[in-house]
Design a protein around this motif. Structure first.
Motif, mmCIF file in Angstrom:
data_model
loop_
_atom_site.group_PDB
_atom_site.id
_atom_site.type_symbol
_atom_site.label_atom_id
_atom_site.label_comp_id
_atom_site.label_asym_id
_atom_site.label_seq_id
_atom_site.Cartn_x
_atom_site.Cartn_y
_atom_site.Cartn_z
ATOM 1 N N THR A 144 0.278 -1.168 0.418
ATOM 2 C CA THR A 144 -0.164 -0.062 -0.519
ATOM 3 C C THR A 144 0.578 1.238 0.365
ATOM 4 O OG1 THR A 144 -0.257 0.093 2.244
ATOM 5 C CG2 THR A 144 -1.968 -1.228 1.216
ATOM 6 N N LYS A 145 1.940 1.374 0.077
ATOM 7 C CA LYS A 145 3.004 2.030 0.669
ATOM 8 C C LYS A 145 4.329 2.473 -0.406
ATOM 9 C CE LYS A 145 1.237 3.403 4.699
ATOM 10 N NZ LYS A 145 0.443 4.738 4.568
ATOM 11 N N VAL A 146 4.537 1.450 -0.860
ATOM 12 C CA VAL A 146 5.436 1.268 -1.871
ATOM 13 C C VAL A 146 5.340 0.799 -3.492
ATOM 14 C CG1 VAL A 146 8.589 0.875 -2.284
ATOM 15 C CG2 VAL A 146 7.634 1.646 -0.017
ATOM 16 N N PRO A 147 6.212 0.885 -4.319
ATOM 17 C CA PRO A 147 5.911 -0.019 -5.929
ATOM 18 C C PRO A 147 6.345 -0.826 -5.955
ATOM 19 C CG PRO A 147 6.116 2.703 -6.389
ATOM 20 C CD PRO A 147 6.569 2.590 -4.874
ATOM 21 N N GLN A 148 5.832 -1.641 -6.306
ATOM 22 C CA GLN A 148 6.996 -2.881 -6.096
ATOM 23 C C GLN A 148 7.629 -3.310 -7.743
ATOM 24 O OE1 GLN A 148 4.871 -6.133 -6.595
ATOM 25 N NE2 GLN A 148 4.712 -6.585 -4.520
ATOM 26 N N THR A 149 9.243 -3.240 -7.411
ATOM 27 C CA THR A 149 9.965 -3.382 -8.507
ATOM 28 C C THR A 149 10.507 -4.108 -9.457
ATOM 29 O OG1 THR A 149 12.086 -3.743 -6.695
ATOM 30 C CG2 THR A 149 11.882 -1.635 -7.234
#
Length: 157
Positions: A144-149
């Protein structure tokens, strides 16, 4: 920034040094609990508490003090105080001038219940049990906080 670790690990000492050198405000978990922002135990931060903290403050750094529990136990069980002032003496590195007597008032020093070995061990075990990393919750929260790389490397729980 948030500083994490168990009771007696040095969070207060590190925080006071940070505020001396940087323009930052220090809020202890006790302050937050007293302000009713984060309700819960004193030994660990739950997911709802972390979410409430995230909404109230911009946190971009977490410092986890890596202090072995045996060192914490040794520090805490060496603490003695005069009950009236609560001034803290540590018998190993900051003892009173006269053993068992407050330097300022001359009153006898006592060991708080929280600093007795059995209580310290119990509290450290509770902290450890409540703060063990739980990957599914960490994964869900970060989604919910960080885009997946890397979608392929992102194994869901």
């Amino acid at each position: 920034a948030v500083i994490m670790q168990a009771l007696g690990s040095g969070k207060g000492t590190v925080s006071s040094r940070i505020t001396q050198h940087f323009e930052l405000k220090h809020l202890s978990s006790g302050d937050l609990l007293r302000d009713n922002m984060l309700r819960g135990t004193e030994t660990g931060v739950t997911l709802p508490q972390a979410e409430a903290l995230d909404k109230a403050y911009q946190i971009d750094t977490v410092i986890n003090l890596n202090v072995p529990f045996e060192v914490i136990k040794q520090r805490l069980t060496a603490r003695w105080i005069p009950p009236a002032s609560g001034r803290v003496y540590n018998m190993e590195f900051d003892p009173p001038q006269t053993v068992g007597i407050d330097d300022v008032t001359g009153e006898p020093l006592i060991q708080r219940e929280d600093d007795r070995p059995q209580t310290v061990i119990k509290r450290l075990k509770a902290y450890e049990a409540q703060t063990k990393p739980i990957w599914p919750q960490v994964y869900s929260f970060l989604q919910t906080k960080v885009p997946q790389t890397n979608q392929k490397a992102s194994v869901t729980p």
